[in-house]
Design a protein around this motif. Structure first.
Motif, PDB file in Angstrom:
ATOM      1  N   VAL A  24       0.831  -1.203   0.000  1.00 55.49           N
ATOM      2  CA  VAL A  24       0.000   0.000   0.000  1.00 55.49           C
ATOM      3  C   VAL A  24       0.868   1.258   0.000  1.00 55.49           C
ATOM      4  O   VAL A  24       0.534   2.265  -0.634  1.00 55.49           O
ATOM      5  CB  VAL A  24      -0.946  -0.012   1.225  1.00 55.49           C
ATOM      6  N   ILE A  25       2.017   1.193   0.676  1.00 55.74           N
ATOM      7  CA  ILE A  25       2.887   2.370   0.838  1.00 55.74           C
ATOM      8  C   ILE A  25       3.379   2.898  -0.505  1.00 55.74           C
ATOM      9  O   ILE A  25       3.484   4.113  -0.701  1.00 55.74           O
ATOM     10  CB  ILE A  25       4.086   2.008   1.749  1.00 55.74           C
ATOM     11  N   THR A  26       3.672   2.011  -1.449  1.00 60.61           N
ATOM     12  CA  THR A  26       4.135   2.461  -2.772  1.00 60.61           C
ATOM     13  C   THR A  26       3.015   2.470  -3.806  1.00 60.61           C
ATOM     14  O   THR A  26       3.028   3.286  -4.738  1.00 60.61           O
ATOM     15  CB  THR A  26       5.263   1.549  -3.296  1.00 60.61           C
ATOM     16  N   THR A  27       2.033   1.591  -3.642  1.00 63.53           N
ATOM     17  CA  THR A  27       1.005   1.422  -4.670  1.00 63.53           C
ATOM     18  C   THR A  27      -0.050   2.525  -4.636  1.00 63.53           C
ATOM     19  O   THR A  27      -0.480   3.004  -5.695  1.00 63.53           O
ATOM     20  CB  THR A  27       0.324   0.045  -4.516  1.00 63.53           C
ATOM     21  N   VAL A  28      -0.482   2.928  -3.459  1.00 65.98           N
ATOM     22  CA  VAL A  28      -1.512   3.969  -3.363  1.00 65.98           C
ATOM     23  C   VAL A  28      -1.019   5.301  -3.928  1.00 65.98           C
ATOM     24  O   VAL A  28      -1.730   5.940  -4.728  1.00 65.98           O
ATOM     25  CB  VAL A  28      -2.009   4.114  -1.909  1.00 65.98           C
ATOM     26  N   PRO A  29       0.177   5.783  -3.571  1.00 65.13           N
ATOM     27  CA  PRO A  29       0.654   7.021  -4.210  1.00 65.13           C
ATOM     28  C   PRO A  29       0.753   6.900  -5.731  1.00 65.13           C
ATOM     29  O   PRO A  29       0.462   7.863  -6.451  1.00 65.13           O
ATOM     30  CB  PRO A  29       2.041   7.226  -3.586  1.00 65.13           C
ATOM     31  N   SER A  30       1.128   5.713  -6.214  1.00 62.58           N
ATOM     32  CA  SER A  30       1.262   5.514  -7.665  1.00 62.58           C
ATOM     33  C   SER A  30      -0.088   5.605  -8.361  1.00 62.58           C
ATOM     34  O   SER A  30      -0.224   6.247  -9.408  1.00 62.58           O
ATOM     35  CB  SER A  30       1.905   4.151  -7.956  1.00 62.58           C
ATOM     36  N   ILE A  31      -1.125   4.979  -7.775  1.00 56.60           N
ATOM     37  CA  ILE A  31      -2.444   4.994  -8.419  1.00 56.60           C
ATOM     38  C   ILE A  31      -3.095   6.373  -8.275  1.00 56.60           C
ATOM     39  O   ILE A  31      -3.816   6.819  -9.187  1.00 56.60           O
ATOM     40  CB  ILE A  31      -3.361   3.884  -7.847  1.00 56.60           C
TER      41      ILE A  31
END
Length: 482
Positions: free
Chosen positions: A200-207
């Protein structure tokens, strides 16, 4: 398990087959263009495999039997994927001819506002993919319908496919049902839900960054005149029987997905149900496809078989709609399957000759600091996606290569599992000869290099992983007792 050679080739020598592959592919693509996948690229992959095998036999003293065993193991590992590809080909054909996709397009044009189309497409595909755990299934079903809606609203194919793939691979990455998510956590010995929470730490900012870009692009889009959309809707309704009853097919498909019915079974039953609906609602189209003038059972049966197995075309009275409703069926997947088999030959030869191990070992000197370690993992994952042409093999190799390194440096296994997914899962559809890149390009009918610049989630994720590693956010070292 493939036995590694005692004498590994140097990284420079190991790069020779890859240099040959890239050089020949660039020439092939320049000469053949979109037709490169019809045979020329396959020959290039086999030629590169021959170069790799020659170096392995002469330099590393590897027997041909060892190389052959590695190739066979590689091909065997993708057996289920090839079956899914064939069924997807049949499903995409019959979903179109039965009126399922035209119905979704017809209602979607009326519901989704053009300004929010790209954002909505990304979110819808993300939700479906989280539920299914499969980007392939998402793109082959709802993705095709959204592509048609976007085309009707005047969006560029690259933008539409980019939004579809961005959302689908977000869901594929974050779903506990996803095979790559399970594989990455298993290979790195990380608890599944711990792995997902850490992503979630890297994926949420990316999306979120991706959705902002698509929202801005949507508001910047010059909407197609309402008369043009009205013509599209009228022509669809004139040719197909448009009825809410046809929505039963995607609803039943969604229920099977929610019940965790295996992908092959779900896709097969969905194809069969769409075939039944084609017989009920579109017998006139089956007769047109079959070219059997007498009609009746023979026309219906022949039209149904042709819709499933081969390409079909309907005269819609509009060139854009003609292209939209044209299908390739199961036969349309054969070039992709042929290419995948050749790519697996190359990947197997590279593994057997120890060339992948030699090249990735050269990254180790970059691992003096945390950011260098994560960046090396990202580069290795992308490199393996390019050379092995398969995301599953890349996940396994990347995880195994770096597991002990992360452990020796005292980092949690979930840092490695997250980095592997950021590097491998999301970049696989961006490589034209990777199984994912070939599959998505074939399903959507949009070339990989056409949609690549617009797959913002897939492009941002690896960079975001390195940025988070640089900040050190939520990254901690563990001691022996932990």
């Amino acid at each position: 398990m493939i036995k590694q050679p005692k004498r590994l080739p140097s990284p420079l020598l190991s790069l020779v087959p890859i240099i040959v592959l890239v050089a020949l592919l660039s020439v092939t693509i320049r000469i053949f263009g979109s037709d490169a996948l019809s045979g020329a690229s396959q020959i290039i992959l086999l030629t590169s495999t021959a170069v790799c095998s020659f170096i392995s036999i002469v330099w590393s003293k590897i027997s041909w039997k060892t190389i052959e065993a590695a190739i066979i193991a590689n091909i065997a590992s993708i057996g289920p994927a090839l079956i899914i590809l064939l069924i997807i080909g049949a499903l995409s054909g019959i979903w179109m001819i039965s009126g399922v996709v035209p119905t979704l397009i017809y209602y979607g044009i009326k519901i989704i506002h053009p300004a929010f189309f790209l954002t909505s497409t990304c979110i819808i595909c993300a939700i479906v993919s989280v539920m299914t755990g499969s980007s392939w299934t998402t793109i082959a079903t709802i993705g095709i319908a959204l592509l048609g809606i976007g085309q009707a609203q005047g969006f560029n194919d690259g933008w539409i496919a980019g939004a579809i793939i961005s959302g689908a691979y977000f869901g594929d990455k974050m779903s506990p049902l996803s095979d790559t998510t399970i594989l990455a956590s298993s290979v790195t010995d990380t608890p599944l839900f711990g792995h997902i929470r850490y992503m979630v730490i890297t994926t949420v900012p990316s999306i979120l960054a991706t959705l902002i870009i698509f929202t801005i692009a949507g508001f910047s889009h010059h909407a197609v005149e309402s008369e043009h959309i009205a013509v599209f809707s009228a022509l669809l309704k004139e040719k197909f029987v448009i009825t809410p009853w046809l929505l039963v097919v995607p609803v039943v498909t969604g229920v099977m997905i929610a019940k965790k019915v295996p992908s092959i079974v779900t896709l097969f039953l969905s194809t069969g149900l769409a075939g039944i609906f084609a017989l009920i609602f579109q017998p006139h189209l089956l007769k047109e496809i079959s070219e059997v003038t007498s009609g009746g059972v023979e026309a219906n049966f022949k039209g149904l078989m042709l819709s499933l197995l081969g390409g079909t075309s309907l005269e819609m009275g509009n060139a854009e709609l003609n292209d939209l409703v044209a299908t390739r069926g199961m036969a349309g997947m054969m070039n992709t399957i042929w290419l995948i088999l050749c790519a697996m030959c190359f990947g197997g030869a590279m593994v057997a000759g120890g060339m992948l191990e030699s090249i990735t070992a050269s990254f180790i000197h970059l691992m003096k600091r945390r950011i260098g370690m994560v960046a090396s993992t990202i580069l290795s994952g992308i490199f393996l996606n390019i050379t092995t042409a398969d995301q599953y093999i890349s996940v396994i190799l990347t995880g195994n290569m770096f597991k002990e390194i992360y452990k020796r440096k005292g980092y949690e296994s979930r840092l490695l599992s997250r980095t592997v997914e950021d590097a491998v899962t999301v970049t696989s559809p961006l490589i034209p000869w990777n199984t994912c890149g070939m599959t998505q390009a074939t399903i959507l009918g949009v070339a990989t290099f056409t949609y690549l610049p617009y797959c913002f989630f897939n492009l941002i994720s690896p960079v975001m992983s390195i940025i988070i590693a640089a900040t050190g956010y939520k990254i901690r070292k563990i001691n022996a007792e932990d």
